[in-house]
Enzyme design. Sequence first.
Site, PDB file in Angstrom:
ATOM      1  N   HIS A 158       0.812  -1.228   0.000  1.00 21.12           N
ATOM      2  CA  HIS A 158       0.000   0.000   0.000  1.00 21.12           C
ATOM      3  C   HIS A 158       0.846   1.279   0.000  1.00 21.12           C
ATOM      4  O   HIS A 158       0.296   2.370  -0.001  1.00 21.12           O
ATOM      5  CB  HIS A 158      -0.949   0.027   1.202  1.00 21.12           C
ATOM      6  CG  HIS A 158      -1.906  -1.127   1.251  1.00 21.12           C
ATOM      7  ND1 HIS A 158      -2.658  -1.511   0.161  1.00 21.12           N
ATOM      8  CD2 HIS A 158      -2.222  -1.999   2.245  1.00 21.12           C
ATOM      9  CE1 HIS A 158      -3.404  -2.569   0.494  1.00 21.12           C
ATOM     10  NE2 HIS A 158      -3.155  -2.891   1.743  1.00 21.12           N
TER      11      HIS A 158
HETATM   12 ZN   LIG Z   1      -4.107  -7.159   3.368  1.00 22.22          ZN
END
Ligand SMILES: [Zn+2]
Length: 302
Positions: free
Chosen positions: A118
């Site tokens: 992320h």
């Molecule tokens: Zn995850």
Amino acid sequence: MKVVYSDGYFLKLGDHVFPAVKYLRVKDRLLEEKILSPSDLVAPDPATDEDVLLVHTHSYVNKLKTGSFSHIEAMRLEVPYSRELVDAFYLGAGGSILAGRLALEERAAVNLGGGFHHAYPEHGEGFCLVHDVAVAVRRLQKDRKIVRAMVVDCDVHQGNGTAAIFRRDPDVFTLSIHQASNYPAWKPPSDLDINLEDGAGDAEYLDRLGKGLFASLEKFTPEILFYLAGADPYAGDQLGGLSLTVEGLLRRDRLVLSAACERQIPVCITLAGGYAVNVEDTVTIHANTVRVMKELLGSSRT
Ligand SMILES: [Zn+2]
């Protein structure tokens, strides 16, 4: 098979849904069950700033070093900032670089950490401060060890950072299979996104992953495959809404890893997420991934 690990992977998060102890527990489980011997373990060096800057911006690296995040930026990390935490992420990125290198030399290797998919070039989010896999891809490219890489992301959350980093790069193919309605809200497009409905189980998951992966490998031939073997598609996961069983996840590992082995594509495994109510379930799922990889290497040798 070499497995990269350091006690420094432990993330000091206090009372947090992220089971920071899992890295140590997976390592111990693999030794206890004799899937690995102590001589298989290799300690990484931290990634250097130069490595991290292959992916991340100067301004973001400066923030990592000084902690000069705005309130919103700090909230978005969803982990409490500290220099020790940044050090752990640099070590994880060094681990993925090392595991990538070992994978090229020995057909497969594991980083018992990493998978922080992320993180974006200019910000961190969702427990991810440094995108270790992207750093490893860029470092291997810089060292002229590879040109083309594929990232197969089976974490329950879409690989938004990966998709953003490699969006305009024809040399890196990104595949993400994830729960459509889960975090991240904004999902920049991967080369292939497989969006699953809430509650999808083993059969649907394996069918769609197999079709997507095989079609991708028809049109793109990587020199290395990075496998993010997230444990969070598991039915018992606190942050996931799919319904895979431990057995289904093991079959998933076999599907991805044998697809690579059959095509003689070196594989670098990272762990990514896993937030089962019982941390030992997360440990079992991750340990199974390593077990499957070892079995495949053994069977193809005979
Ligand atoms: Zn995850």
